[in-house]
Design a protein around this motif. Structure first.
Motif, PDB file in Angstrom:
ATOM      1  N   ARG A  18       0.843  -1.206   0.000  1.00  0.00           N
ATOM      2  CA  ARG A  18       0.000   0.000   0.000  1.00  0.00           C
ATOM      3  C   ARG A  18       0.873   1.249   0.000  1.00  0.00           C
ATOM      4  N   HIS A  19       1.924   1.225   0.824  1.00  0.00           N
ATOM      5  CA  HIS A  19       2.839   2.368   0.890  1.00  0.00           C
ATOM      6  C   HIS A  19       3.498   2.600  -0.466  1.00  0.00           C
ATOM      7  N   ASP A  20       3.988   1.535  -1.088  1.00  0.00           N
ATOM      8  CA  ASP A  20       4.656   1.662  -2.386  1.00  0.00           C
ATOM      9  C   ASP A  20       3.688   2.153  -3.455  1.00  0.00           C
ATOM     10  N   MET A  21       2.455   1.662  -3.421  1.00  0.00           N
ATOM     11  CA  MET A  21       1.485   2.046  -4.442  1.00  0.00           C
ATOM     12  C   MET A  21       1.016   3.488  -4.279  1.00  0.00           C
ATOM     13  N   ASP A  42      -9.305   4.828   4.066  1.00  0.00           N
ATOM     14  CA  ASP A  42      -7.988   4.904   4.685  1.00  0.00           C
ATOM     15  C   ASP A  42      -7.554   6.364   4.758  1.00  0.00           C
ATOM     16  N   GLN A  43      -7.469   6.882   5.991  1.00  0.00           N
ATOM     17  CA  GLN A  43      -7.149   8.295   6.153  1.00  0.00           C
ATOM     18  C   GLN A  43      -5.739   8.628   5.683  1.00  0.00           C
ATOM     19  N   VAL A  44      -4.801   7.675   5.791  1.00  0.00           N
ATOM     20  CA  VAL A  44      -3.440   7.938   5.328  1.00  0.00           C
ATOM     21  C   VAL A  44      -3.437   8.177   3.827  1.00  0.00           C
ATOM     22  N   GLU A  45      -4.193   7.361   3.086  1.00  0.00           N
ATOM     23  CA  GLU A  45      -4.293   7.564   1.645  1.00  0.00           C
ATOM     24  C   GLU A  45      -4.873   8.939   1.336  1.00  0.00           C
ATOM     25  N   ALA A  46      -5.924   9.306   2.059  1.00  0.00           N
ATOM     26  CA  ALA A  46      -6.570  10.598   1.813  1.00  0.00           C
ATOM     27  C   ALA A  46      -5.624  11.755   2.110  1.00  0.00           C
ATOM     28  N   LEU A  47      -4.948  11.691   3.253  1.00  0.00           N
ATOM     29  CA  LEU A  47      -4.089  12.801   3.663  1.00  0.00           C
ATOM     30  C   LEU A  47      -2.855  12.942   2.781  1.00  0.00           C
ATOM     31  N   LEU A  49      -2.405  11.670  -0.501  1.00  0.00           N
ATOM     32  CA  LEU A  49      -2.602  11.747  -1.944  1.00  0.00           C
ATOM     33  C   LEU A  49      -3.436  12.939  -2.398  1.00  0.00           C
ATOM     34  N   ALA A  50      -4.283  13.465  -1.518  1.00  0.00           N
ATOM     35  CA  ALA A  50      -5.288  14.437  -1.965  1.00  0.00           C
ATOM     36  C   ALA A  50      -4.796  15.882  -1.902  1.00  0.00           C
ATOM     37  N   ASP A  51      -5.284  16.676  -2.848  1.00  0.00           N
ATOM     38  CA  ASP A  51      -5.176  18.136  -2.755  1.00  0.00           C
ATOM     39  C   ASP A  51      -6.368  18.693  -1.994  1.00  0.00           C
ATOM     40  N   ARG A  52      -7.516  18.026  -2.136  1.00  0.00           N
ATOM     41  CA  ARG A  52      -8.739  18.380  -1.412  1.00  0.00           C
ATOM     42  C   ARG A  52      -9.387  17.082  -0.936  1.00  0.00           C
ATOM     43  N   ILE A  53      -9.947  17.121   0.275  1.00  0.00           N
ATOM     44  CA  ILE A  53     -10.633  15.960   0.825  1.00  0.00           C
ATOM     45  C   ILE A  53     -12.081  16.319   1.097  1.00  0.00           C
ATOM     46  N   MET A  54     -12.988  15.445   0.669  1.00  0.00           N
ATOM     47  CA  MET A  54     -14.395  15.586   1.021  1.00  0.00           C
ATOM     48  C   MET A  54     -14.733  14.456   1.991  1.00  0.00           C
ATOM     49  N   VAL A  55     -15.093  14.822   3.216  1.00  0.00           N
ATOM     50  CA  VAL A  55     -15.454  13.837   4.229  1.00  0.00           C
ATOM     51  C   VAL A  55     -16.968  13.665   4.214  1.00  0.00           C
ATOM     52  N   LEU A  56     -17.416  12.433   3.946  1.00  0.00           N
ATOM     53  CA  LEU A  56     -18.845  12.141   3.853  1.00  0.00           C
ATOM     54  C   LEU A  56     -19.293  11.321   5.057  1.00  0.00           C
ATOM     55  N   ASN A  57     -20.483  11.614   5.543  1.00  0.00           N
ATOM     56  CA  ASN A  57     -21.082  10.879   6.655  1.00  0.00           C
ATOM     57  C   ASN A  57     -22.545  10.612   6.317  1.00  0.00           C
ATOM     58  N   HIS A  58     -22.863   9.359   5.970  1.00  0.00           N
ATOM     59  CA  HIS A  58     -24.226   8.990   5.568  1.00  0.00           C
ATOM     60  C   HIS A  58     -24.739   9.881   4.430  1.00  0.00           C
ATOM     61  N   GLY A  59     -23.863  10.129   3.458  1.00  0.00           N
ATOM     62  CA  GLY A  59     -24.247  10.908   2.292  1.00  0.00           C
ATOM     63  C   GLY A  59     -24.194  12.409   2.481  1.00  0.00           C
ATOM     64  N   LYS A  60     -23.872  12.887   3.673  1.00  0.00           N
ATOM     65  CA  LYS A  60     -23.790  14.311   3.949  1.00  0.00           C
ATOM     66  C   LYS A  60     -22.331  14.756   3.950  1.00  0.00           C
ATOM     67  N   ILE A  61     -22.060  15.903   3.316  1.00  0.00           N
ATOM     68  CA  ILE A  61     -20.709  16.444   3.299  1.00  0.00           C
ATOM     69  C   ILE A  61     -20.435  17.121   4.642  1.00  0.00           C
ATOM     70  N   GLU A  62     -19.515  16.557   5.405  1.00  0.00           N
ATOM     71  CA  GLU A  62     -19.149  17.141   6.696  1.00  0.00           C
ATOM     72  C   GLU A  62     -18.144  18.271   6.517  1.00  0.00           C
ATOM     73  N   GLN A  63     -17.208  18.096   5.568  1.00  0.00           N
ATOM     74  CA  GLN A  63     -16.198  19.132   5.324  1.00  0.00           C
ATOM     75  C   GLN A  63     -15.529  18.863   3.989  1.00  0.00           C
ATOM     76  N   PHE A  64     -15.174  19.937   3.277  1.00  0.00           N
ATOM     77  CA  PHE A  64     -14.468  19.848   2.004  1.00  0.00           C
ATOM     78  C   PHE A  64     -13.363  20.888   2.035  1.00  0.00           C
ATOM     79  N   ALA A  65     -12.114  20.431   2.184  1.00  0.00           N
ATOM     80  CA  ALA A  65     -11.001  21.369   2.354  1.00  0.00           C
ATOM     81  C   ALA A  65      -9.690  20.648   2.078  1.00  0.00           C
ATOM     82  N   PRO A  67      -6.126  18.780   3.037  1.00  0.00           N
ATOM     83  CA  PRO A  67      -5.814  17.846   4.120  1.00  0.00           C
ATOM     84  C   PRO A  67      -5.360  18.542   5.397  1.00  0.00           C
ATOM     85  N   ARG A  68      -4.547  19.570   5.265  1.00  0.00           N
ATOM     86  CA  ARG A  68      -4.049  20.281   6.446  1.00  0.00           C
ATOM     87  C   ARG A  68      -5.173  21.005   7.175  1.00  0.00           C
TER      88      ARG A  68
END
Length: 209
Positions: A18-21, A42-47, A49-65, A67-68
């Motif tokens: 996973r780390h290598d990929m 996997d939060q490590v993958e999100a943090l 690889l992403a320029d922007r992260i959208m965190v979803l909870n039961h289809g609702k957007i909790e935050q879009f910003a 990683p930092r």
């Protein structure tokens, strides 16, 4: 292609692969330049690889910003407790107009707020046996995880179990009781009912986020 869609492509791989990929996919993105939509639990993958992260909870957007921004300024208790390993500690506190207290009466910090709130602090921001001008809390150690580079402690404080990540290379005395300090600039406040972020505790009130 102008858009690449990934649906948990690394979920069945072992930790090293996973780390290598992750590195391979980051290189691929730089080389192609296409927009990539990457679904993962996997939060490590999100943090990483992403320029922007959208965190979803039961289809609702909790935050879009970024990683930092999501890590350091979570918009809700769900986001705060979802990202981080260990995740942010969430504690019920009550304000009396002068201080915030835990359920057992221990003072966490000064505040002009009144009523119930949820207070968050990351495991790596809790100071052990290092009072720096703030209130000192007493906690009972339940478990110590020795990860080689640092320790992760499970400590009972005010009816809740906290996770504390010690600094890299730091040694913690092997004893049952510890004194803890929550730096005021590292504390996050959330509404007790909605879980929405209110701000960062300041010495004389609240700094809005």
């Amino acid at each position: 292609p102008k858009v690449l869609l990934f649906d948990e492509p690394l979920s069945n791989l072992d930790a090293q692969l996973r780390h290598d990929m992750r590195i391979e996919l980051a290189d691929l993105h730089k080389r192609i330049g296409a927009t990539s939509l990457f679904v993962t639990h996997d939060q490590v993958e999100a943090l990483t690889l992403a320029d922007r992260i959208m965190v979803l909870n039961h289809g609702k957007i909790e935050q879009f910003a970024t990683p930092r921004e999501i890590y350091h300024h979570p918009a809700t208790v769900f986001v705060a407790s979802f990202l981080g390993s260990p995740p942010m500690n969430i504690l019920p506190v009550t304000g009396d107009g002068a201080v915030l207290r835990l359920s057992d009466g221990q003072v966490v910090s000064g505040s002009r707020l009144t009523g119930p709130y949820q207070l968050g602090i990351r495991p790596e921001h809790i100071l052990v046996d290092e009072p720096r001008g703030g209130p000192t809390l007493m906690g009972q150690v339940r478990f110590r995880e020795d990860l080689g580079s640092h320790f992760v402690l499970a400590v009972d404080v005010g009816g809740s179990t906290l996770r504390i990540a010690t600094p890299l290379g730091a040694e913690v005395a092997d004893r049952h009781e510890l004194s803890l300090t929550f730096p005021q600039s590292r504390q996050h406040l959330f509404d007790a009912q909605t879980g929405q972020a209110i701000g960062v505790c300041a010495a004389h009130g609240i700094q809005k986020t």
